[in-house]
Design a protein around this motif. Structure first.
Motif, PDB file in Angstrom:
ATOM      1  N   GLY A   1      -7.703  -3.378  23.990  1.00  0.00           N
ATOM      2  CA  GLY A   1      -6.580  -3.459  24.918  1.00  0.00           C
ATOM      3  C   GLY A   1      -5.394  -2.600  24.552  1.00  0.00           C
ATOM      4  N   ALA A   2      -5.540  -1.783  23.514  1.00  0.00           N
ATOM      5  CA  ALA A   2      -4.406  -0.997  23.024  1.00  0.00           C
ATOM      6  C   ALA A   2      -3.913  -0.010  24.071  1.00  0.00           C
ATOM      7  N   PRO A   3      -2.582   0.171  24.167  1.00  0.00           N
ATOM      8  CA  PRO A   3      -2.051   1.217  25.050  1.00  0.00           C
ATOM      9  C   PRO A   3      -2.441   2.592  24.541  1.00  0.00           C
ATOM     10  N   ALA A   4      -2.362   3.595  25.421  1.00  0.00           N
ATOM     11  CA  ALA A   4      -2.777   4.950  25.054  1.00  0.00           C
ATOM     12  C   ALA A   4      -1.971   5.493  23.886  1.00  0.00           C
ATOM     13  N   GLN A   5      -0.682   5.184  23.859  1.00  0.00           N
ATOM     14  CA  GLN A   5       0.190   5.612  22.767  1.00  0.00           C
ATOM     15  C   GLN A   5       0.700   4.379  22.027  1.00  0.00           C
ATOM     16  N   ILE A   6       0.220   4.187  20.817  1.00  0.00           N
ATOM     17  CA  ILE A   6       0.648   3.042  20.011  1.00  0.00           C
ATOM     18  C   ILE A   6       1.902   3.443  19.232  1.00  0.00           C
ATOM     19  N   ARG A   7       3.025   2.796  19.544  1.00  0.00           N
ATOM     20  CA  ARG A   7       4.257   3.113  18.816  1.00  0.00           C
ATOM     21  C   ARG A   7       4.179   2.614  17.384  1.00  0.00           C
ATOM     22  N   LYS A   8       3.787   1.363  17.239  1.00  0.00           N
ATOM     23  CA  LYS A   8       3.677   0.760  15.921  1.00  0.00           C
ATOM     24  C   LYS A   8       2.871  -0.526  16.055  1.00  0.00           C
ATOM     25  N   LEU A   9       2.089  -0.830  15.022  1.00  0.00           N
ATOM     26  CA  LEU A   9       1.339  -2.074  14.967  1.00  0.00           C
ATOM     27  C   LEU A   9       2.224  -3.155  14.357  1.00  0.00           C
ATOM     28  N   GLY A  10       2.370  -4.263  15.052  1.00  0.00           N
ATOM     29  CA  GLY A  10       3.122  -5.395  14.542  1.00  0.00           C
ATOM     30  C   GLY A  10       2.192  -6.482  14.043  1.00  0.00           C
ATOM     31  N   ILE A  11       2.488  -7.030  12.870  1.00  0.00           N
ATOM     32  CA  ILE A  11       1.714  -8.118  12.285  1.00  0.00           C
ATOM     33  C   ILE A  11       2.648  -9.303  12.097  1.00  0.00           C
ATOM     34  N   ILE A  12       2.248 -10.453  12.611  1.00  0.00           N
ATOM     35  CA  ILE A  12       3.008 -11.680  12.397  1.00  0.00           C
ATOM     36  C   ILE A  12       2.204 -12.562  11.453  1.00  0.00           C
ATOM     37  N   GLY A  13       2.785 -12.797  10.272  1.00  0.00           N
ATOM     38  CA  GLY A  13       2.094 -13.492   9.194  1.00  0.00           C
ATOM     39  C   GLY A  13       2.026 -12.601   7.969  1.00  0.00           C
ATOM     40  N   ALA A  14       1.810 -13.203   6.798  1.00  0.00           N
ATOM     41  CA  ALA A  14       1.785 -12.418   5.563  1.00  0.00           C
ATOM     42  C   ALA A  14       0.673 -12.865   4.622  1.00  0.00           C
ATOM     43  N   GLY A  15      -0.335 -13.536   5.164  1.00  0.00           N
ATOM     44  CA  GLY A  15      -1.434 -14.003   4.348  1.00  0.00           C
ATOM     45  C   GLY A  15      -2.571 -13.002   4.268  1.00  0.00           C
TER      46      GLY A  15
ATOM     47  N   VAL B   1       3.002  -0.013  10.087  1.00  0.00           N
ATOM     48  CA  VAL B   1       2.962  -1.433  10.409  1.00  0.00           C
ATOM     49  C   VAL B   1       4.357  -2.020  10.269  1.00  0.00           C
ATOM     50  N   ASP B   2       4.706  -2.885  11.219  1.00  0.00           N
ATOM     51  CA  ASP B   2       5.918  -3.686  11.109  1.00  0.00           C
ATOM     52  C   ASP B   2       5.491  -5.136  10.962  1.00  0.00           C
ATOM     53  N   VAL B   3       6.114  -5.883  10.062  1.00  0.00           N
ATOM     54  CA  VAL B   3       5.659  -7.231   9.761  1.00  0.00           C
ATOM     55  C   VAL B   3       6.810  -8.224   9.836  1.00  0.00           C
ATOM     56  N   PHE B   4       6.491  -9.428  10.278  1.00  0.00           N
ATOM     57  CA  PHE B   4       7.415 -10.559  10.178  1.00  0.00           C
ATOM     58  C   PHE B   4       6.647 -11.758   9.649  1.00  0.00           C
ATOM     59  N   ALA B   5       7.250 -12.490   8.725  1.00  0.00           N
ATOM     60  CA  ALA B   5       6.750 -13.784   8.274  1.00  0.00           C
ATOM     61  C   ALA B   5       7.953 -14.631   7.878  1.00  0.00           C
ATOM     62  N   ARG B   6       7.771 -15.939   7.903  1.00  0.00           N
ATOM     63  CA  ARG B   6       8.885 -16.851   7.672  1.00  0.00           C
ATOM     64  C   ARG B   6       9.362 -16.859   6.227  1.00  0.00           C
ATOM     65  N   SER B   7       8.455 -16.592   5.287  1.00  0.00           N
ATOM     66  CA  SER B   7       8.816 -16.610   3.870  1.00  0.00           C
ATOM     67  C   SER B   7       9.223 -15.217   3.410  1.00  0.00           C
ATOM     68  N   PRO B   8      10.497 -14.999   3.048  1.00  0.00           N
ATOM     69  CA  PRO B   8      10.940 -13.670   2.589  1.00  0.00           C
ATOM     70  C   PRO B   8      10.148 -13.168   1.382  1.00  0.00           C
ATOM     71  N   SER B   9       9.828 -14.066   0.444  1.00  0.00           N
ATOM     72  CA  SER B   9       9.106 -13.626  -0.753  1.00  0.00           C
ATOM     73  C   SER B   9       7.681 -13.202  -0.413  1.00  0.00           C
ATOM     74  N   ARG B  10       7.037 -13.927   0.486  1.00  0.00           N
ATOM     75  CA  ARG B  10       5.663 -13.582   0.850  1.00  0.00           C
ATOM     76  C   ARG B  10       5.611 -12.282   1.642  1.00  0.00           C
ATOM     77  N   VAL B  11       6.600 -12.080   2.525  1.00  0.00           N
ATOM     78  CA  VAL B  11       6.572 -10.858   3.322  1.00  0.00           C
ATOM     79  C   VAL B  11       6.868  -9.638   2.456  1.00  0.00           C
ATOM     80  N   LYS B  12       7.725  -9.786   1.441  1.00  0.00           N
ATOM     81  CA  LYS B  12       7.976  -8.668   0.529  1.00  0.00           C
ATOM     82  C   LYS B  12       6.723  -8.345  -0.286  1.00  0.00           C
ATOM     83  N   ALA B  13       6.029  -9.382  -0.734  1.00  0.00           N
ATOM     84  CA  ALA B  13       4.788  -9.160  -1.480  1.00  0.00           C
ATOM     85  C   ALA B  13       3.734  -8.507  -0.583  1.00  0.00           C
ATOM     86  N   TYR B  14       3.698  -8.924   0.669  1.00  0.00           N
ATOM     87  CA  TYR B  14       2.770  -8.335   1.637  1.00  0.00           C
ATOM     88  C   TYR B  14       3.056  -6.848   1.816  1.00  0.00           C
ATOM     89  N   ALA B  15       4.325  -6.509   2.019  1.00  0.00           N
ATOM     90  CA  ALA B  15       4.701  -5.109   2.214  1.00  0.00           C
ATOM     91  C   ALA B  15       4.308  -4.274   1.000  1.00  0.00           C
TER      92      ALA B  15
END
Length: 317
Positions: free
Chosen positions: A126-140, A159-173
């Protein structure tokens, strides 16, 4: 008595490539949509203290030599003890005699990678023809796999990421950057949705994370987390805005996927979905225009387990 072979995780991992798994899972999704896979509703055990779940999925491909029973668990506080969230085994039986053929001691790895493959294929569908950026919600673990597999399949690197735990999202990045993926962190989900037109959700949330009015035109969302009753990641009203709604399995997604919330609320007809397998086979479109909002709801199906278990069994024996 004959000893049942137990195939180790190392042997399983060494027997297949990412390309092998993508090919097998794509074929499984297509076969499932064609009605060639027999798979009763999954069994589920839900736990509150500690929070977790166990899924029992089973089935067989018509005409196949074997059938598979999978037991897969997810206990979400395990990382606090230094343990992986997911675990499990797959058991392979003869479809001619019912005798056990082998036990795949995959410790949840096959479930993880078949889910990663399904998510990447759904993102591509289902991806659009031009993907600006992939967003990931979660950090597991699944958030990491979805980013890696989707980036490779779609030939993107941001990739752009959001997760509720700042420490987990930093480790994910940090982990993603070690894989060569360029990562930015959003402070909240609406910000992520402003930057990304392809989004994959990978959380065990029990209420909607993505609100309908925050999603831009042209966005494709792959929802993976709502795989048992009580879980939800998407606002039910978002399905009213979707031009195409893809599902891995109609009954499962109505019963306990995000799609089911919209159906039960009367926001969309129960027959408004399209099998993901039909899109992957080229029989149905995954997107009608670049301005469409499109959604894929994935609940995880036995056909995928059959595919990867068969791959492991054939390669390891």
């Amino acid at each position: 008595m004959t000893t049942i072979p137990i195939i180790s995780l190392d042997a399983i991992q060494n027997s297949m490539t990412r390309t092998d798994i993508l090919h097998a899972v794509k074929g499984a999704l297509i076969a499932h949509s064609d009605g060639k896979v027999i798979s009763p509703p999954p069994g589920q055990l839900l736990f509150d203290n500690p929070k977790g779940d166990c899924h029992i999925k089973y089935g067989y491909l018509q005409g196949g030599d074997t059938y598979v029973v999978k037991v897969a668990s997810g206990f979400y506080d395990n990382p606090k003890q230094g343990l992986p969230v997911n675990n499990g085994i797959m058991m392979v039986f003869s479809a001619q005699t019912g005798a056990p053929v082998c036990i795949l001691d995959d410790r949840g790895w096959l479930t993880n990678v078949r889910t990663a493959a399904a998510g990447a294929l759904a993102a591509q569908a289902g991806a659009p023809a031009q993907i600006r950026k992939l967003g990931i919600i979660g950090a597991g673990e699944q958030a990491e796999l979805q980013a890696l597999w989707s980036c490779e399949l779609l030939n993107i690197n941001t990739v752009d990421v959001f997760a509720r735990s700042p420490s987990r999202v930093k480790a994910y990045a940090k982990r993603m950057k070690e894989h060569g993926i360029d990562v930015t962190i959003s402070p909240n989900i609406p910000t992520l949705l402003q930057k990304c037109n392809l989004v994959i959700t990978t959380t065990p949330a029990n209420s909607a994370l993505i609100q309908a009015n925050d999603v831009q035109s042209g966005t494709h969302i792959v929802a993976i987390g709502a795989d048992s009753p009580g879980k939800q990641e998407l606002d039910a009203a978002l399905f009213q805005r979707a031009a195409v709604i893809m599902v891995d399995d109609h009954e499962q997604c109505v019963h306990h996927g995000d799609y089911g919330y919209a159906v039960r609320a009367g926001l969309v007809p129960e027959n408004s979905d399209t099998p993901l397998g039909a899109v992957l086979a080229g029989a149905k479109p995954g997107r009608l225009s670049d301005q469409d909002i499109t959604i894929t709801d994935l609940t995880g199906i036995a056909a995928e387990d059959l595919a990867v278990a068969g791959l492991a069994w054939n390669r390891c024996t």
